[in-house]
Design an enzyme around this catalytic site. Structure first.
Site, PDB file in Angstrom:
ATOM      1  N   GLU B 139       0.813  -1.222   0.000  1.00  0.00           N
ATOM      2  CA  GLU B 139       0.000   0.000   0.000  1.00  0.00           C
ATOM      3  C   GLU B 139       0.835   1.256   0.000  1.00  0.00           C
ATOM      4  O   GLU B 139       0.549   2.203  -0.725  1.00  0.00           O
ATOM      5  CB  GLU B 139      -0.924   0.051   1.229  1.00  0.00           C
ATOM      6  CG  GLU B 139      -2.190  -0.750   1.117  1.00  0.00           C
ATOM      7  CD  GLU B 139      -1.939  -2.206   1.388  1.00  0.00           C
ATOM      8  OE1 GLU B 139      -0.815  -2.531   1.782  1.00  0.00           O
ATOM      9  OE2 GLU B 139      -2.851  -3.001   1.191  1.00  0.00           O
ATOM     10  N   HIS B 208     -10.481  -4.754  10.352  1.00  0.00           N
ATOM     11  CA  HIS B 208     -11.144  -4.569   9.069  1.00  0.00           C
ATOM     12  C   HIS B 208     -12.409  -3.755   9.209  1.00  0.00           C
ATOM     13  O   HIS B 208     -13.253  -3.765   8.325  1.00  0.00           O
ATOM     14  CB  HIS B 208     -11.467  -5.934   8.442  1.00  0.00           C
ATOM     15  CG  HIS B 208     -10.246  -6.673   8.041  1.00  0.00           C
ATOM     16  ND1 HIS B 208      -9.391  -7.258   8.944  1.00  0.00           N
ATOM     17  CD2 HIS B 208      -9.716  -6.909   6.822  1.00  0.00           C
ATOM     18  CE1 HIS B 208      -8.394  -7.830   8.299  1.00  0.00           C
ATOM     19  NE2 HIS B 208      -8.562  -7.625   7.019  1.00  0.00           N
TER      20      HIS B 208
END
Lengths: 391, 411
Positions: B139, B208
């Site tokens: 990322e 998450h």
């Protein structure tokens, strides 16, 4: 007998001297090729290194000398300005490493991109930045290249293909691969040189970006400016494997003497050809900085003064070019001294002019935070209406 | 909805192949950039008609249901086409990619896999692997790469598979995305869009289920928007791509299957504008993203009890649309903020401060801010339910607000 011949010869020579200097000026501007051997051969990792013989011209060598003298002068002047408290914050000086900047410029065009970290003053100059922009930015004035809002670590020159100027160690590496990605996307046959230091070579994002660059054959050249110290930590204390050119593993690498402008030029030209055909390559420039990491660092607590002066005596990039110029009779001592004096004069003038440049207006605090949007502006609670004006 | 739109000619798409073609290499000619069909906000003049349509009970969509039960009620004669929210996002993205060859998508599994939430499905076969780029799991670097590409003029749409993963790219988003325009003195613009699903899902676990809008809101130079319906998802996606500023578009994991009828004509929404969901008189409820649906559910109960709440979906998380919000506060004098961010340092906290600073004189009662609990989202279903705001809490808060002066002051 001999004496009179000598006198005649001397007389003859006296008449000829103007002619000889005229001839020398011709050779100074001449573009006839001179071939020079680099002092140290290149070492390759998974690649055949280029030849040690570099083609250059008298013109190019003179330009190397001129540019490096200017860069050296600029950095030394910045040192004085910092001590006079005209430059604040962080100031990372590049003197000693000039050969990397000029050698790279000689091998590429302004359409190729260069991106580097915070030791960016000289590379900015190489990319077409002016001394005035540089000193104004350092002193936080309006005429600076970033309008005084960036500072030492945020020099940019869009027209020159110079993408900065970044303060966070290693963060410029993915940016550089992004520049290369855009070049590949546009198919424009240019390359990106992403510079980083031996300290940044241990950042994870380097390897992430390298993986992607290799995966997609991006025209990215990663250049490790190895000055052997990551601020105060020597390379052997920070890296298990200080052979930075080998750390790309599957990506070929080349180790270059970074104090030799001609070697740098050869390596960069070689790397550009390689990158356009085969994807990324790593160049390790073996270089040295005379100053400490920044102006807050004396630079002598982690290395000896003998080491610094030793490098200065034996490997100084400007001295090396000076010796070449003298050896090939392209210029004499006086001319070179004049060039250095001229550099000093230019720097002093630029500093004087920069000191006169005003500080940014208070309203500049709020400009350039956002690009004025797409015709629609919102002003907060006292906004009278939301208007969408088509540009 | 359709009545509010101007009829707009669809901009002619720029031809595009897989890799950007040679002959156009330096000409990113986007002639249609200047004929952008922008919706003129006619919120004020159309309030009455909106009010009527809401009085008639036509709510657009509800909660997290996969079937929109009102879609059928809208009738087959209505113009437009029906689709799910992720399809609306894809439509917006696809239209922009056709229109401007500089738009590209960068993210994990966006290409061949079609996107983990199918937002980019079908785009890679259509536009090629370079324009819909499958990245390795890195990322920090691929966000940095997208930003570097944006510096040269490309317009990347960077997808975080889950917003929470973008924490790894925080340095790139904060320093390079947000600040480069300023530190370069305006030389570089970063027209990047960073998007992805966030928010509390169905027992996805703490890592998450993060709400990154609260972490990003201080970053200068970026804009934050949150979509909540297929209509505004498509409009905001297009506006974000066309904006010269970096925009972070927050989607919600549980809203991807919302169905709605959206217009056939091309439209773009204003990034800085809030959406009036339900006009009212008694209390202003400010919300965004998924909590909009919890609010609308609570509104049903409230309406039965005789309250008339005004619901505004703030959409623009940075900057706040203080104009719309301010007008509402001036009308109702009571504010309830319902958000999914955590209590500490969330969007609601900033909004409370902004309203207090700007509209203090118009407030009859303290602002109530309902947020998620300051805990990592637990896995167990019941515990997870208690971390986020539920409709009964919203009803209770409105009742408390309206009775705060010791008398029923909302009639």
């Amino acid at each position: 007998m001999a004496l009179s011949t000598h006198r005649t010869t001397t007389a003859l020579l006296r008449h000829l001297t103007p002619a000889i200097s005229y001839l020398r000026h011709i050779s100074t501007d001449s573009t006839s090729t001179i071939t020079v051997e680099t002092s140290v051969p290149f070492t390759g990792h998974k690649i055949e290194p280029p030849s040690r013989s570099v083609d250059t011209t008298a013109q190019e060598l003179m330009s190397f000398f001129r540019d490096m003298a200017l860069m050296r002068r600029m950095e030394i002047a910045a040192d004085s300005l910092y001590k006079a408290k005209l430059i604040r914050g962080f100031c990372h000086l590049y003197d000693g490493q000039e050969a990397v900047a000029v050698g790279m410029e000689a091998a590429i065009t302004r359409k190729d991109c260069i991106i580097t970290a915070y030791r960016d003053h000289c590379i900015f100059l190489g990319r077409g930045g002016t001394l005035l922009e540089s000193f104004s930015e350092l002193m936080g004035r309006k005429d600076g290249c970033s309008k005084g809002k960036g500072g030492s670590m945020h020099f940019y020159k869009k027209e020159g293909g110079f993408y900065g100027g970044h303060g966070i160690v290693g963060a410029q590496i993915p940016l550089g691969c992004g520049l290369a990605f855009a070049q590949k996307y546009k198919n424009d046959e240019n390359v990106t040189f992403t510079l980083y230091g031996d300290g940044a070579a241990n950042q994870g994002q380097l390897f992430e970006a390298l993986n992607m660059a290799a995966l997609w054959d991006l025209p990215a050249i990663l250049v490790c400016e190895n000055n052997h110290y990551g601020m105060g930590t020597a390379e052997w204390r920070a890296a298990k494997s200080p052979a930075y050119y080998k750390r790309g593993d599957y990506v070929p690498g080349l180790k270059v003497d970074g104090m030799d402008a001609l070697a740098v030029k050869q390596a960069c030209r070689f790397a550009k050809e390689h990158a356009l055909k085969n994807g990324p390559i790593i160049l390790e420039m073996d270089t040295y900085r005379y100053h400490g990491h920044s102006m807050s660092d004396p630079g002598s607590t982690y290395r000896t003064r003998d080491e610094i002066s030793g490098v200065r005596q034996e490997r100084d990039p400007i001295e090396r070019v000076r010796k070449l110029l003298l050896a090939y009779d392209i210029a004499n001592e006086k001319e070179l001294k004049d060039i250095e004096k001229e550099a000093r004069k230019q720097v002093d003038e630029a500093i004087a002019k920069a000191k006169e440049s005003p500080l940014p207006e208070p309203s500049e605090l709020f400009t350039n935070v956002y690009v004025k949007g797409y015709g629609v502006e919102s002003f907060g609670a006292d906004r009278k209406e939301i208007r969408a004006a088509l540009p | 909805m359709a009545a509010m739109l101007h009829t707009i000619g669809v901009a002619s798409p720029v031809a595009s192949g897989g890799v950007f073609p040679d002959h156009q290499s330096n000409k990113f000619a986007v002639s249609s950039l200047h004929s952008l069909p922008m919706i003129r906000s006619e919120a004020r003049s159309n309030l009455s008609s909106l009010h009527e349509s809401y009085r008639a009970g036509k709510l657009i969509a509800k909660a997290v249901a996969t079937k929109g039960e009102n879609a059928a009620a809208s009738g087959a004669s209505k113009p437009g086409h029906e689709l799910l929210l992720f399809e609306a996002l894809r439509e917006g993205l696809e239209e922009e990619m056709e229109r401007d060859p500089r738009v590209c998508v960068i993210g994990e599994d966006v290409g061949h896999y079609g996107g983990s939430y199918k937002v980019t499905k079908g785009l890679a076969p259509k536009f090629g692997d370079l324009r819909v780029l499958d990245t390795p799991i890195a990322e920090n670097s691929f966000t940095g790469m997208g930003i570097g590409a944006a510096m040269t003029g490309l317009r990347p749409v960077i997808e975080g598979m889950n917003m929470g993963f973008l924490l790894l790219a925080f340095n790139q988003i904060s320093d390079n995305c947000g600040m480069l325009h300023y530190t370069s003195g305006g030389q570089f613009t970063i027209p990047a869009v960073i998007r992805g699903p966030g928010g509390v899902g169905r027992q996805l676990g703490a890592e998450h289920s993060q709400r990154l809008e609260s972490y990003f809101q201080s970053i200068p130079g970026i804009q934050l928007v949150a979509c909540s319906t297929p209509y505004n998802a498509k409009g905001l996606m297009k506006a974000a791509i066309r904006s010269e500023n970096p925009v972070v578009l927050f989607e919600h994991v549980l809203l991807y299957n919302l169905k709605e009828r959206i217009p056939d004509e091309e439209y773009v929404l204003n990034l800085e504008e809030a959406e009036m969901v339900r006009p009212g008189e008694h209390v202003t409820i400010l919300t965004y993203s998924r909590m909009r649906y919890h609010v609308m559910q609570a509104v049903k109960t409230l309406v039965n009890k005789g309250y008339d709440p005004e619901v505004i979906d703030i959409r623009s998380l940075k900057p706040f649309d203080l104009y719309t919000i301010g007008n509402s506060v001036k009308k109702t004098h009571r504010v309830l903020i319902v958000e999914e961010c955590m209590r500490t340092g969330g969007i609601g906290a900033s909004l409370t401060a902004a309203i207090n600073e700007n509209f203090h004189d118009y407030l009859d009662a303290q602002i109530i801010c309902l947020s998620s609990q300051d805990v990592p989202t637990p896995y167990a279903g019941t515990l997870e339910e208690w971390t986020v705001v539920q409709p009964p809490q919203i009803v209770a808060a409105v009742e408390q607000l309206c009775h705060s002066n010791g008398r029923i002051s909302c009639n």
